[in-house]
Design a protein around this motif. Structure first.
Motif, PDB file in Angstrom:
ATOM      1  N   GLU A   5      -3.926  -3.450  -4.526  1.00 42.23           N
ATOM      2  CA  GLU A   5      -3.117  -4.956  -5.089  1.00 42.23           C
ATOM      3  C   GLU A   5      -2.160  -4.733  -6.279  1.00 42.23           C
ATOM      4  OE1 GLU A   5      -4.221  -7.861  -3.447  1.00 42.23           O
ATOM      5  OE2 GLU A   5      -5.925  -7.127  -2.523  1.00 42.23           O
ATOM      6  N   PRO A   6      -1.540  -5.155  -6.310  1.00 40.27           N
ATOM      7  CA  PRO A   6      -0.238  -5.831  -7.498  1.00 40.27           C
ATOM      8  C   PRO A   6      -0.036  -6.747  -8.623  1.00 40.27           C
ATOM      9  CG  PRO A   6       0.742  -6.756  -5.351  1.00 40.27           C
ATOM     10  CD  PRO A   6      -0.628  -5.845  -5.193  1.00 40.27           C
ATOM     11  N   SER A   7      -0.034  -6.384  -9.276  1.00 39.82           N
ATOM     12  CA  SER A   7      -0.429  -7.559 -10.679  1.00 39.82           C
ATOM     13  C   SER A   7       1.232  -7.276 -10.835  1.00 39.82           C
ATOM     14  CB  SER A   7      -0.908  -6.618 -11.337  1.00 39.82           C
ATOM     15  OG  SER A   7      -0.943  -8.053 -12.861  1.00 39.82           O
ATOM     16  N   PHE A   8       2.194  -8.328 -10.323  1.00 41.95           N
ATOM     17  CA  PHE A   8       4.236  -8.485 -10.730  1.00 41.95           C
ATOM     18  C   PHE A   8       3.767  -9.080 -12.256  1.00 41.95           C
ATOM     19  CE2 PHE A   8       3.584  -9.120  -6.597  1.00 41.95           C
ATOM     20  CZ  PHE A   8       4.223  -7.703  -5.538  1.00 41.95           C
ATOM     21  N   PHE A   9       5.526  -9.064 -11.926  1.00 42.78           N
ATOM     22  CA  PHE A   9       6.249  -9.390 -13.854  1.00 42.78           C
ATOM     23  C   PHE A   9       6.893  -9.955 -13.486  1.00 42.78           C
ATOM     24  CE2 PHE A   9       7.229  -6.612 -17.890  1.00 42.78           C
ATOM     25  CZ  PHE A   9       7.338  -7.723 -18.796  1.00 42.78           C
ATOM     26  N   THR A  10       6.995 -11.479 -13.377  1.00 44.50           N
ATOM     27  CA  THR A  10       8.398 -11.857 -12.323  1.00 44.50           C
ATOM     28  C   THR A  10       9.270 -12.161 -13.733  1.00 44.50           C
ATOM     29  OG1 THR A  10       7.396 -14.208 -12.473  1.00 44.50           O
ATOM     30  CG2 THR A  10       7.538 -12.963 -10.688  1.00 44.50           C
ATOM     31  N   ASN A  11       8.624 -12.632 -15.229  1.00 46.44           N
ATOM     32  CA  ASN A  11       9.631 -12.814 -16.060  1.00 46.44           C
ATOM     33  C   ASN A  11      10.796 -11.860 -16.329  1.00 46.44           C
ATOM     34  OD1 ASN A  11       7.569 -14.628 -16.504  1.00 46.44           O
ATOM     35  ND2 ASN A  11       7.144 -13.278 -19.219  1.00 46.44           N
ATOM     36  N   HIS A  12      10.687 -11.198 -15.546  1.00 45.75           N
ATOM     37  CA  HIS A  12      12.111  -9.047 -15.642  1.00 45.75           C
ATOM     38  C   HIS A  12      12.923 -11.082 -14.995  1.00 45.75           C
ATOM     39  CE1 HIS A  12      11.533  -5.403 -16.491  1.00 45.75           C
ATOM     40  NE2 HIS A  12      10.425  -5.792 -16.815  1.00 45.75           N
ATOM     41  N   ALA A  13      13.245 -11.515 -13.965  1.00 50.29           N
ATOM     42  CA  ALA A  13      13.825 -12.159 -13.002  1.00 50.29           C
ATOM     43  C   ALA A  13      15.001 -12.792 -14.448  1.00 50.29           C
ATOM     44  CB  ALA A  13      13.477 -13.043 -12.426  1.00 50.29           C
ATOM     45  N   PHE A  14      13.812 -13.332 -15.517  1.00 48.94           N
ATOM     46  CA  PHE A  14      15.260 -14.157 -16.323  1.00 48.94           C
ATOM     47  C   PHE A  14      15.382 -13.184 -17.885  1.00 48.94           C
ATOM     48  CE2 PHE A  14      14.654 -16.164 -20.707  1.00 48.94           C
ATOM     49  CZ  PHE A  14      15.954 -16.572 -20.834  1.00 48.94           C
ATOM     50  N   PHE A  15      14.229 -12.479 -18.530  1.00 49.48           N
ATOM     51  CA  PHE A  15      14.577 -11.663 -19.302  1.00 49.48           C
ATOM     52  C   PHE A  15      15.579 -10.555 -18.946  1.00 49.48           C
ATOM     53  CE2 PHE A  15      11.094 -13.277 -21.111  1.00 49.48           C
ATOM     54  CZ  PHE A  15      11.756 -13.676 -22.784  1.00 49.48           C
ATOM     55  N   TRP A  16      15.807  -9.814 -18.027  1.00 47.48           N
ATOM     56  CA  TRP A  16      17.049  -8.641 -17.637  1.00 47.48           C
ATOM     57  C   TRP A  16      16.849  -8.825 -16.060  1.00 47.48           C
ATOM     58  CZ3 TRP A  16      12.159  -7.871 -19.809  1.00 47.48           C
ATOM     59  CH2 TRP A  16      12.270  -7.798 -21.131  1.00 47.48           C
ATOM     60  N   GLY A  17      17.387 -10.002 -15.065  1.00 48.45           N
ATOM     61  CA  GLY A  17      17.499 -10.055 -14.177  1.00 48.45           C
ATOM     62  C   GLY A  17      18.607  -8.571 -14.019  1.00 48.45           C
ATOM     63  N   ASP A  18      20.016  -9.897 -14.940  1.00 42.69           N
ATOM     64  CA  ASP A  18      20.856  -9.769 -14.252  1.00 42.69           C
ATOM     65  C   ASP A  18      21.676  -8.337 -14.602  1.00 42.69           C
ATOM     66  OD1 ASP A  18      21.713 -12.411 -14.899  1.00 42.69           O
ATOM     67  OD2 ASP A  18      21.812 -13.056 -16.784  1.00 42.69           O
ATOM     68  N   LEU A  19      20.678  -7.803 -15.500  1.00 48.77           N
ATOM     69  CA  LEU A  19      20.907  -5.796 -16.091  1.00 48.77           C
ATOM     70  C   LEU A  19      20.132  -5.354 -14.750  1.00 48.77           C
ATOM     71  CD1 LEU A  19      21.531  -3.898 -18.602  1.00 48.77           C
ATOM     72  CD2 LEU A  19      19.211  -4.193 -18.807  1.00 48.77           C
ATOM     73  N   VAL A  40      15.389 -17.587 -12.490  1.00 47.52           N
ATOM     74  CA  VAL A  40      16.555 -17.958 -12.903  1.00 47.52           C
ATOM     75  C   VAL A  40      16.621 -17.125 -14.079  1.00 47.52           C
ATOM     76  CG1 VAL A  40      18.015 -19.527 -14.252  1.00 47.52           C
ATOM     77  CG2 VAL A  40      16.190 -20.093 -11.952  1.00 47.52           C
ATOM     78  N   SER A  41      17.544 -15.745 -14.441  1.00 45.66           N
ATOM     79  CA  SER A  41      17.843 -15.165 -14.964  1.00 45.66           C
ATOM     80  C   SER A  41      18.586 -15.831 -16.493  1.00 45.66           C
ATOM     81  CB  SER A  41      19.117 -14.221 -14.544  1.00 45.66           C
ATOM     82  OG  SER A  41      20.221 -15.126 -14.787  1.00 45.66           O
ATOM     83  N   ARG A  42      19.397 -14.880 -17.184  1.00 45.65           N
ATOM     84  CA  ARG A  42      19.377 -15.694 -18.474  1.00 45.65           C
ATOM     85  C   ARG A  42      21.189 -16.635 -18.262  1.00 45.65           C
ATOM     86  NH1 ARG A  42      17.177 -13.477 -23.439  1.00 45.65           N
ATOM     87  NH2 ARG A  42      16.280 -10.985 -23.311  1.00 45.65           N
ATOM     88  N   SER A  43      21.707 -15.851 -17.271  1.00 41.36           N
ATOM     89  CA  SER A  43      22.807 -16.617 -17.393  1.00 41.36           C
ATOM     90  C   SER A  43      22.734 -17.504 -16.260  1.00 41.36           C
ATOM     91  CB  SER A  43      23.625 -15.238 -16.277  1.00 41.36           C
ATOM     92  OG  SER A  43      23.361 -14.758 -14.954  1.00 41.36           O
ATOM     93  N   GLY A  44      21.562 -17.855 -15.423  1.00 43.96           N
ATOM     94  CA  GLY A  44      21.019 -18.600 -15.038  1.00 43.96           C
ATOM     95  C   GLY A  44      21.508 -18.459 -12.957  1.00 43.96           C
ATOM     96  N   ALA A  45      21.924 -17.566 -12.755  1.00 42.80           N
ATOM     97  CA  ALA A  45      21.671 -16.809 -11.130  1.00 42.80           C
ATOM     98  C   ALA A  45      19.901 -17.151 -11.015  1.00 42.80           C
ATOM     99  CB  ALA A  45      22.481 -15.077 -11.450  1.00 42.80           C
ATOM    100  N   VAL A  46      20.530 -17.143 -10.298  1.00 39.21           N
ATOM    101  CA  VAL A  46      18.648 -16.836  -9.078  1.00 39.21           C
ATOM    102  C   VAL A  46      18.752 -15.537  -8.677  1.00 39.21           C
ATOM    103  CG1 VAL A  46      17.291 -17.676  -7.311  1.00 39.21           C
ATOM    104  CG2 VAL A  46      18.428 -18.613  -8.481  1.00 39.21           C
ATOM    105  N   ILE A  47      17.012 -14.789  -9.276  1.00 43.65           N
ATOM    106  CA  ILE A  47      17.247 -13.334  -8.817  1.00 43.65           C
ATOM    107  C   ILE A  47      16.483 -13.100  -7.906  1.00 43.65           C
ATOM    108  CG2 ILE A  47      17.035 -10.717  -9.084  1.00 43.65           C
ATOM    109  CD1 ILE A  47      18.750 -12.279 -11.069  1.00 43.65           C
TER     110      ILE A  47
END
Length: 575
Positions: free
Chosen positions: A430-444, A494-501
């Protein structure tokens, strides 16, 4: 005739006594303390379909009734009524992965987080905070100072601080600053000297000691296994304050609606400390620990470790393996290289596995032979390949079924490929995901990995469609403990820049809730105990001011936790 009358009298007395006992039992039941919750949005999370209940009754720490308000009031007439006044009642949030001990330790460190968590903008801000910390706490020269949460990607300079930077303000104190990823850090000159890191030091296997350009001189940045001595030293020094911050830490978790917390990698001494706190009656919420893999052989044979069974609210669920590094720190292990420059690497820069395949194979073999549940930190897809190979090897060596119900948990699974998710299904992983990355580091991630890989990070929707039971976590201290933000990040991406990841991997709010309730209970083999509002389960609840299923998706992160209830007892209430 006399005989018949005697028999009738005896029978009458017998049934009268029985009726009296039954009445006394009913009186006793009705006099027991019970609580009836009603007049709100009670979301049961009892199936894959959204289900509401009109009323829930708690008694002696357990849920004894879920159904209509009328039936609840009829059956439990003497229950104390809790009017929700239109608020939302959910199962208590279950933390699939964070670091309770590290959260506690940060209370004795300098907070170096960027916005929106902290206030650091540049390296000068870091230096000012370090100076102020030493002054405010009257820390003498020679004593260690620790900081946490700095993020080179969010600093104006777009680089890590170096030992020379730190030496400008704290030349007489050994200093170690932990990166937000938890997979690297920076030490100043005195700290490097104390841990014997110098120009002649070689980077350990699975790690890197960064050097200044055209030089052997360390910059102070130590990554992955090279940071282990610094982290070990920090934990040893901060251990003296564990008891001081323990209550504050669990109050912090409870204030965020969490009724079951996790310490995601725990050394033996800290396990004993947690158990001592539990045995002293200090746990208000449940705490689940994952033992460190370095002691796996001795852990599985240690009868003092309560694997899978709570003792006074604490248990060791299994063993944590760290198999690679951080994607934002460019140390996660990928099959394809990063698209941008990687510190300490010249070409084919695909990150670092923390362990060799041989070592991972041996750890899996020991764990599976001893029925020990494994939780493996994996970010890059190359590391997931290594884990799948280790799983297959252990099953073959032990003649065990590939799909045995072990619930091996792949923590993060950030960049698992679709074919790997399909293998998870086949092998009961089973996977335990970490979608907070989309906001904090999605752009990166888009910059470092490209859009295709970045947009498939933490693919919760794909996992659910395949029949998996994905969870979703904060990995605190990497991102803050905030389940409502975690729901928000899964739904919006949504990322820091507002982009949808990754638009196609945006979840429904309900799946995002399942990921920290019913699915999280399943991860711990606790689906019969927690995770939904169902009769017979523990009365672990969280009360919210709004319903995450009904507000605008972008407003989910603004929902407030009003009250947290553990086994019928309030452990947090917003004033």
């Amino acid at each position: 005739m006399k005989t018949s009358i005697c028999i009738i009298l005896v029978l009458t007395l017998f049934f009268s006594c029985k009726d009296g006992e039954k009445a006394a039992m009913n009186d006793k039941k009705s006099s027991e303390i019970s609580q009836l919750f009603y007049n709100g949005d009670i979301i049961t999370v009892a199936s894959d379909q959204v289900e509401y209940a009109e009323a829930v009754v708690e008694e002696n720490g357990k849920i004894v009734f879920v159904g209509s308000q009328k039936d609840a009031e009829s059956k439990y007439a003497n229950a104390r009524k809790i009017d929700l006044n239109g608020k939302t009642l959910l199962p208590g949030f279950i933390d699939p992965h964070s670091h309770f001990g590290m959260v506690s330790n940060t209370m004795g460190q300098v907070d170096l987080n960027p916005e929106p968590v902290g206030t650091v903008v540049n390296i000068d801000d870091i230096l000012k905070k370090l100076e102020t910390f030493k002054e405010d706490r009257n820390i003498p020269d020679g004593e260690w100072i620790f900081g946490w949460g700095y993020d080179d990607g969010e600093l104006a300079e777009k680089r890590h601080p170096t030992k020379r930077d730190i030496d400008k303000v704290l030349p007489n104190n050994p200093v170690y600053l932990q990166h937000t990823s938890g997979h690297m850090g920076v030490a100043n000159t005195l700290a490097l000297e104390k841990l014997n890191v110098n120009a002649e030091s070689k980077s350990p296997e699975g790690g890197n000691i960064e050097r200044f350009p055209n030089s052997k001189e360390p910059t102070g940045l130590v990554q992955e296994t090279a940071m282990y001595p610094f982290v070990g030293n920090m934990l040893e020094i901060l251990a003296k304050d564990q008891a001081t911050y323990f209550d504050t830490t669990q109050e912090y978790y409870a204030s965020n609606g969490i009724t079951t917390a996790q310490d995601g990698m725990t050394d033996r001494n800290t396990i004993r400390f947690f158990q001592s706190q539990a045995d002293a009656g200090k746990l208000k919420i449940d705490l689940v620990s994952l033992a460190g893999y370095a002691e796996l052989d001795s852990n599985v044979k240690d009868s003092t470790l309560h694997f899978k069974n709570y003792k006074n609210g604490f248990k060791v669920q299994g063993t944590k393996i760290v198999a690679d590094g951080s994607p934002q720190g460019k140390t996660a292990f990928f099959t394809k290289p990063f698209l941008t420059e990687v510190p300490g690497c010249i070409n084919d820069c695909r990150g670092l596995p923390s362990l060799t395949q041989e070592t991972i194979n041996a750890l899996f073999l020991t764990a599976y032979e001893n029925e020990n549940q494994l939780f493996i930190h994996c970010n890059g897809d190359a590391t997931v390949d290594m884990i799948i190979e280790a799983h297959e090897n252990a099953c073959k060596q032990l003649n065990q079924a590939l799909d045995k119900d072990r619930r091996t948990i792949i923590i993060h699974s950030q960049f698992a490929r679709m074919d790997q998710l399909e293998t998870f299904v086949k092998y009961n992983m089973e996977p335990s995901f970490f979608t907070n990355h989309a906001f904090f580091w999605g752009d990166l991630h888009v910059e470092n990995l490209g859009k295709e890989r970045a947009h498939f990070l933490s693919p919760m929707v794909s996992a659910k469609k395949l029949g998996l039971n994905p969870t979703n976590h904060s990995d605190a201290t990497v991102t803050p403990i905030d389940p409502l933000f975690t729901i928000w990040s899964a739904v919006n991406r949504v990322s820091r820049s507002g982009a949808v990841i990754g638009d196609t991997e945006r979840t429904t709010p309900y799946l995002a809730i399942q990921a920290i309730t019913s699915n999280a209970a399943y991860e711990y083999f606790e689906e019969d105990l927690k995770g939904s509002i169902s009769e017979g389960k523990l009365a672990d609840f969280v009360i919210l001011d709004k319903n995450p299923l009904k507000v605008e998706p972008m407003n989910i992160k603004n929902i407030q936790v009003l009250e947290t209830i553990k086994e019928g007892k309030t452990v947090f209430k917003k004033e």
